[in-house]
Design an enzyme around this catalytic site. Structure first.
Site, PDB file in Angstrom:
ATOM      1  CD1 TRP A 156      -1.082   0.895  -6.266  1.00 45.52           C
ATOM      2  CD2 TRP A 156      -1.732   2.753  -5.207  1.00 45.52           C
ATOM      3  NE1 TRP A 156      -2.080   1.471  -7.004  1.00 45.52           N
ATOM      4  CE2 TRP A 156      -2.495   2.611  -6.383  1.00 45.52           C
ATOM      5  CE3 TRP A 156      -1.961   3.850  -4.373  1.00 45.52           C
ATOM      6  CZ2 TRP A 156      -3.479   3.524  -6.750  1.00 45.52           C
ATOM      7  CZ3 TRP A 156      -2.936   4.764  -4.741  1.00 45.52           C
ATOM      8  CH2 TRP A 156      -3.690   4.597  -5.919  1.00 45.52           C
ATOM      9  CG  HIS A 157      -0.366   5.781  -1.534  1.00 41.29           C
ATOM     10  ND1 HIS A 157      -0.712   4.573  -0.968  1.00 41.29           N
ATOM     11  CD2 HIS A 157      -1.516   6.480  -1.647  1.00 41.29           C
ATOM     12  CE1 HIS A 157      -2.015   4.564  -0.739  1.00 41.29           C
ATOM     13  NE2 HIS A 157      -2.525   5.702  -1.142  1.00 41.29           N
ATOM     14  N   GLY A 158       3.697   5.716  -4.019  1.00 38.79           N
ATOM     15  CA  GLY A 158       4.841   6.402  -4.605  1.00 38.79           C
ATOM     16  C   GLY A 158       6.144   5.694  -4.297  1.00 38.79           C
ATOM     17  CB  THR A 169      -0.929   0.012   1.228  1.00 43.67           C
ATOM     18  OG1 THR A 169      -1.681  -1.197   1.238  1.00 43.67           O
ATOM     19  CG2 THR A 169      -1.881   1.201   1.199  1.00 43.67           C
TER      20      THR A 169
END
Lengths: 436, 479
Positions: free
Chosen positions: B328-330, B325
């Site tokens: 996934w955001h960066g 997670t």
């Protein structure tokens, strides 16, 4: 019989259909009303864009043609320009900006974005709008002006730096929530540097402070909605400047040209939304009165406007009102409009040359920004050849070369000190530029 | 192109709505739905290509490959070995593309830093929304494999599912099983259209009025040199960013869900007032729901969830999910640490049964929001070092005073907006509806009708922000 039966069946079907329709009327809900209004707004905006399709298309084609790189890069450049054109073409943009301003009032905002993330318009405690400036080092600007003085001395040309006043009073900070502005401090440091280097300077802030103090009288010298001073204040500054030139440089003039009785003061109420209200909307900033000032006596001028490449763009000959004053700006006096102050020079030209055929002496170059436009306009009444130059528009020429070529009796520099922040190799190339 | 722009609202959207419904009327008995889907797909490509034309090809390659994977999985439905092999290749393909664009530079930089290598770091531009459309592509093939939806014979339908412009660049991540039927058999109505418009306006207002204003404030705080940042300003920045990311992200989701309805699609909710949560577990049930459920359905449960291998297995699975997670955001250590912060908090809550307890709600709310806000500081900061320094300043360590002039100025300046953000964090509309319903049914009807004034006002004000070309950041470049 058959027909009757058919008719009756058809009628029944029709009635059932009607009843069916009656049972399901169009749902008048908040959401359906919203959807209808939303669609109407969308298609009104689309229609507006269709009407401006040529401008949008031209913007795309121009950037596509000029951009470097492959097709993708060119397309991206074209799209960016087209989007800018689209943003400018929004139907009712002016009204939307007014609504934006109104909403800022609701939010209790005292600073409002003015075109970019870095630029803000502030609402002072007296309700006037203003810009605020950060502190910066003026050493380079002082050095450039010192260099200019050396070059002027070599030419036998007088140099005078004039510090016009800021809307934010040096002695009375009216910015919201105690915010600090550094324009006056920057100007103080610049003037101190000039004094140290024997560059002549007139601090007009002090003249006005002595005359008007720091209260409402001082505030009334400026437009509420624009960063400029009122034309009446500019007229006063013109008379003071001439007086100063007379006392300090022996520049004599006919006293009739500073007598208010010889001028028309055409005062129009609620007709001007200055550049700051233009950014924030009239509900936020309000509307100003505007006074057109022009001579009531006969005048004879040649007025020439030049572009950034020193190409002549316009030449007018005739009286003050037929040359440097643009009557068209006065149209529709009942409507609050921006740019009423463009009555002088019709915009912010890079270079203007004014020849007053009724005066025989004087060649003066005024290096300044739009703040000085009305002063320069009035000053032309006392000078045979007067030039207005905004150096920010010229990156290719050196001022000292221009002065040497044209030959002036006097050069007056009058900028908002924040402009001198740009005094690098590209700006204020007065002669101290090491690359120069 | 972004929704909150003049070009979208005044050109793209009206043209697309016009043609979409014109096709419905003109080709009603001649494959109208297929024609509409073709049109929506083309419009979506135009929408995506508007910002960066070349990345359209990346997306087209993804669509074409996943269409093939879907067909192969369906063809080999009886053959578990072949289906699994196809799934494996599909996952490898999709995540390789994602890795190449999003994580390669980070991986090389990390290797250079920690392994002492000196590998050249290529300059790779991240295609906008790649994480969103990759996850949707994976969802498509996996759902076909699971029998939760049929494989589309026509690649355009897969393209429409993956690239449909409302959810393309900022979510929600629409799982295939939730829209499989709608691609061919959706039914538009004016009522649904109207709901969509209102939802779109709500999202636009959240973005333009709340998020962007907070964005300017948090930019000021996070952009201030740490040596001259006061504790007050740091807290103001942290709160502002917490509001910005909520209203920006949920605003985009509202706009996407609303636009989906305009074209007859029903997407699942993505945000549900997350800041009223009284546990981190609840927060993640309310925040970016589509991402949480994606990881739950396609990673956590396939790994074994909480059922296999006891507590150690649960902790390991949570670790994998929250590491993913975060990533996934960066591609940055800040995002990894942010994910791991939630791993720790959720593991604590799961093992202690904290989430099930129902006592001390204000205290639990304070605990939840404290870590959520700290998490956002981590998320927003450029580096771990910057994040920890910022947090230190929030707690008066090395701060330039407690409350300085800037903090006072900006607090006064944004007080009303902060108050609006605070109020909008609660389900105000639901509370109002309940209030009117209790009063009388007629009052509820009139409240609904009068809501038109509210929506139109929000629309006009949002539009005014766009016309003003005010600060309008797009914060999903990392996603």
């Amino acid at each position: 019989m058959g027909n009757k039966l058919y008719d009756s069946t058809a009628r029944k079907k029709k009635e059932t259909k009607k009843r069916g329709r009656k049972k399901r009327p169009f749902p008048v809900t908040g959401k359906t009303i919203t959807a209808i209004v939303f669609l109407a707004a969308l298609y009104a905006m689309l229609f507006g864009m269709v009407k401006k399709q040529n401008e949008i298309g031209d913007a795309f084609r121009k950037s596509y043609k000029e951009a470097e790189g492959n097709t993708f890069d060119k397309t991206a450049a074209g799209i960016a320009s087209a989007e800018t054109a689209i943003n400018k073409s929004v139907v009712g943009k002016r009204k939307l900006i007014d609504i934006f301003g109104l909403f800022q009032v609701v939010l209790g905002r005292k600073e409002v974005e003015a075109g970019s993330k870095e630029n803000y318009v502030y609402k002072m405690d007296n309700g006037q709008l203003t810009f605020a400036y950060p502190a910066f080092d003026v050493t380079q600007a002082v050095a450039q002006l010192k260099g200019l003085k050396t070059a002027c001395d070599a030419q036998g040309t007088q140099l005078l730096y004039v510090q016009w006043p800021f809307k934010i009073d040096k002695y009375n900070n009216l910015l919201p929530h105690g915010k600090t502005d550094y324009a006056n401090q920057n100007a103080d440091r610049l003037l101190a540097g000039l004094k140290e280097n024997q560059v002549a300077a007139l601090d007009y802030r002090e003249v006005l402070h002595e005359r008007y103090g720091s209260g409402e009288a001082y505030s009334s010298l400026f437009f509420n909605t624009d960063h400029h001073w009122k034309t009446e204040t500019a007229f006063e500054a013109y008379t003071d400047l001439l007086d100063y030139l007379n006392k300090n440089y022996g520049y004599g003039y006919d006293p009739r040209i500073t007598d208010r009785d010889n001028f028309v003061f055409e005062h129009v109420e609620q007709c001007f939304t200055g550049s700051q209200a233009n950014r924030t909307g009239k509900f936020y900033g309000g509307v100003d009165d505007f006074t057109y000032i022009y001579p009531a006596f006969e005048t004879d001028y040649v007025w020439e406007k030049y572009g950034k490449t020193l190409k002549k763009l316009l030449k007018r000959e005739g009286s003050f009102n037929e040359t440097l004053f643009f009557e068209a700006v006065k149209e529709e006096p009942d409507i609050a409009k921006p740019y009423r102050d463009n009555c002088y020079f019709n915009g912010n030209p890079a270079l203007v040359k004014i020849t007053n055929n009724q005066v025989e002496k004087g060649r003066i170059l005024f290096v300044c920004d739009s703040y000085s436009k009305p002063v320069v306009s009035f000053l032309s009444l006392a000078v045979h050849h007067l030039e207005f130059m905004d150096l920010r528009d010229f990156t290719k020429i050196r001022l000292v070369d221009y002065i040497e070529d044209q030959g002036f009796d006097m050069v007056i520099v009058a900028y908002n000190v924040s402009a001198t922040k740009r005094s690098t190799k590209d700006f204020f190339r007065f002669g101290a530029d090491p690359e120069g | 192109m972004i929704f909150s722009s003049i070009v979208f609202v005044s050109v793209f959207l009206p043209v697309v709505i016009l043609f979409y419904y014109a096709i419905a009327v003109l080709a009603k008995n001649h494959g109208g739905r297929t024609a509409q889907n073709y049109f929506l797909f083309l419009a979506s490509l135009l929408f995506y290509g508007y910002g960066e034309v070349k990345f359209v090809f990346v997306m087209l390659a993804s669509i074409f490959a996943n269409w093939l994977f879907g067909l192969l999985v369906e063809k080999n439905r009886g053959n578990r070995k072949k289906s699994c092999m196809t799934l494996f290749i599909m996952a490898f393909f999709n995540f390789s593309i994602l890795f190449l664009f999003k994580y390669l530079m980070f991986t090389i930089a990390t290797a250079n830093r920690f392994l002492g290598t000196d590998l050249a770091i290529p300059k790779i531009v991240l295609p906008i929304g790649i994480s969103f459309f990759t996850f949707q592509a994976v969802s498509y093939v996996v759902d076909v494999y699971r029998g939760h939806g049929k494989a589309q014979k026509n690649p355009v339908n897969v393209g429409l599912y993956i690239a449909f412009f409302p959810q393309l660049i900022a979510g929600p991540i629409v799982r295939y099983e939730t829209v499989a039927q709608q691609i061919l058999f959706r039914k538009e109505s004016f009522d649904q259209f109207s709901q969509g418009v209102c939802r779109f306006i709500t999202g636009m207002a959240k973005k333009m009025i709340l998020a962007n204003n907070m964005g300017r404030l948090e930019d000021l705080a996070f952009g201030t040199e740490l040596s001259s940042l006061s504790a007050g300003m740091a807290w103001l920045g942290a709160f502002a960013y917490s509001f910005q990311i909520l209203f920006d992200f949920s605003g985009y989701s509202d706009m996407a869900i609303g636009l989906g309805k305009v074209f007859g699609f029903e997407f699942l909710e993505n945000f549900n007032h997350p800041y009223i949560s009284v546990s981190v577990t609840e927060f993640w049930r309310r925040w970016h729901i589509s991402l949480g459920t994606w990881f739950r359905d396609y990673l956590y449960i396939p790994l074994g969830g909480s059922r296999k291998e006891g507590r150690a297995g649960l902790v390991f699975h949570l670790f994998i999910v929250w590491l993913s997670t975060g990533l996934w955001h960066g591609a940055n250590w800040t995002f990894i640490m942010w994910g791991l912060l939630y791993f720790v908090l959720l593991t604590f809550e799961k093992l202690s049964g904290f989430a099930q307890k129902n006592n001390l709600r204000p205290l639990r709310h304070f605990y939840t929001m404290f870590f959520v806000v700290m998490g956002w500081v981590l998320f927003r900061s450029a580096s771990l070092g910057a994040a920890f320094s910022y947090i230190k300043i929030m707690f008066f360590a090395g701060s330039a005073g407690i409350v300085d002039g800037d903090a006072r100025y900006y607090f006064c300046e944004y007080a009303v907006t902060l108050l609006l953000c605070f109020a909008a964090s609660f389900p105000v509309r639901k509370l109002l509806d309940r209030l009117f319903a209790r009063w009388s049914a007629r009052a509820l009807v009139w409240e609904e009708r009068c809501s038109a004034v509210w929506y139109i006002a929000l629309f006009v004000v949002s539009l005014s922000y766009m016309a003003k070309s005010s600060y309008n950041p797009f914060i999903y470049f990392n996603f």
